[in-house]
Design a protein around this motif. Structure first.
Motif, short mmCIF file in Angstrom:
data_model
loop_
_atom_site.label_atom_id
_atom_site.label_comp_id
_atom_site.label_asym_id
_atom_site.label_seq_id
_atom_site.Cartn_x
_atom_site.Cartn_y
_atom_site.Cartn_z
N MET A 241 -13.46 -1.92 -23.22
CA MET A 241 -14.51 -3.15 -23.67
C MET A 241 -15.66 -2.54 -23.38
O MET A 241 -15.97 -2.14 -22.60
N GLN A 242 -16.64 -3.00 -24.36
CA GLN A 242 -18.17 -2.44 -24.44
C GLN A 242 -18.82 -3.28 -23.12
O GLN A 242 -19.59 -2.32 -22.61
N LEU A 243 -18.49 -4.26 -22.39
CA LEU A 243 -19.21 -4.64 -21.47
C LEU A 243 -18.77 -3.93 -20.02
O LEU A 243 -19.63 -4.05 -19.25
N ASN A 244 -17.90 -3.30 -20.14
CA ASN A 244 -17.46 -2.41 -18.57
C ASN A 244 -18.57 -1.54 -18.50
O ASN A 244 -18.69 -1.30 -17.26
N ARG A 245 -19.03 -1.11 -19.46
CA ARG A 245 -20.20 -0.06 -19.20
C ARG A 245 -21.39 -0.68 -18.46
O ARG A 245 -22.04 -0.01 -17.59
N LEU A 246 -21.47 -2.03 -18.19
CA LEU A 246 -22.57 -2.94 -17.43
C LEU A 246 -22.26 -2.48 -15.93
O LEU A 246 -23.35 -2.60 -15.18
N ARG A 247 -21.22 -2.18 -15.51
CA ARG A 247 -20.67 -2.22 -14.18
C ARG A 247 -20.73 -0.81 -13.86
O ARG A 247 -21.10 -0.64 -12.73
N THR A 248 -20.35 0.22 -14.87
CA THR A 248 -20.49 1.35 -14.27
C THR A 248 -21.54 2.57 -14.78
O THR A 248 -21.78 3.46 -14.21
N THR A 249 -22.51 1.99 -15.54
CA THR A 249 -23.76 2.85 -15.89
C THR A 249 -24.99 2.26 -15.39
O THR A 249 -25.20 0.96 -15.00
N ASP A 250 -25.87 3.18 -15.12
CA ASP A 250 -27.06 2.63 -14.76
C ASP A 250 -27.72 1.64 -15.62
O ASP A 250 -27.65 1.92 -16.62
N ARG A 251 -28.27 0.34 -15.20
CA ARG A 251 -28.66 -0.55 -16.04
C ARG A 251 -29.60 -1.33 -15.12
O ARG A 251 -29.98 -1.24 -13.98
N VAL A 252 -30.39 -2.38 -16.02
CA VAL A 252 -31.14 -3.22 -15.53
C VAL A 252 -30.92 -4.55 -15.93
O VAL A 252 -30.15 -4.79 -16.94
N ILE A 253 -31.13 -5.63 -15.26
CA ILE A 253 -30.53 -7.25 -15.62
C ILE A 253 -32.05 -7.83 -15.66
O ILE A 253 -32.78 -7.95 -14.86
N GLY A 254 -31.94 -8.80 -16.82
CA GLY A 254 -33.00 -9.68 -16.76
C GLY A 254 -34.02 -9.37 -17.35
O GLY A 254 -34.32 -8.13 -18.27
N VAL A 255 -34.81 -10.30 -18.10
CA VAL A 255 -35.85 -10.25 -19.32
C VAL A 255 -36.85 -9.21 -18.78
O VAL A 255 -37.37 -8.39 -19.54
N LYS A 256 -37.57 -9.37 -17.52
CA LYS A 256 -38.88 -8.38 -17.11
C LYS A 256 -38.50 -7.01 -17.00
O LYS A 256 -39.20 -6.10 -17.59
N GLN A 257 -37.26 -6.82 -16.29
CA GLN A 257 -36.75 -5.42 -16.06
C GLN A 257 -36.52 -4.86 -17.39
O GLN A 257 -36.81 -3.63 -17.64
N SER A 258 -35.67 -5.58 -18.31
CA SER A 258 -35.36 -4.98 -19.50
C SER A 258 -36.42 -4.72 -20.39
O SER A 258 -36.68 -3.60 -20.97
N ARG A 259 -37.43 -5.50 -20.55
CA ARG A 259 -38.94 -5.35 -21.19
C ARG A 259 -39.21 -4.04 -20.87
O ARG A 259 -39.74 -3.48 -21.52
#
Length: 80
Positions: free
Chosen positions: A1-19
């Motif tokens: 599932m594509q969403l599994n990468r959100l747990r295992t990959t470097d990421r940012v969460i939220g509007v400000k950090q994503s922007r």
């Protein structure tokens, strides 16, 4: 599932950090919640289009939050 990468990959969460990640060229893929306020997600979608960053919009805020391992919904998440 594509969403599994959100747990295992470097990421940012939220509007400000994503922007910031999109603007700085760090975002490789962006997830925009289908039930989030379009006034929040619309400008991010446009930034992604200009930067040729893939955007996924098929998940809800709740699904994005759970996939990212946080206790609340997330309007935006970006893989780095």
């Amino acid at each position: 599932m594509q969403l599994n990468r959100l747990r295992t990959t470097d990421r940012v969460i939220g509007v400000k950090q994503s922007r910031r990640a999109i603007r700085d060229g760090l975002a490789k893929e962006v997830f925009l919640a289908s039930d989030a306020d379009p006034e929040l997600t619309g400008p991010l979608y446009a930034m992604c289009r200009r930067g040729n960053i893939p955007v996924t919009t098929q998940y809800t805020m709740r699904e994005l939050g759970q996939a990212a391992g946080i206790q609340v919904g997330a309007a935006v998440a970006a893989l780095l």
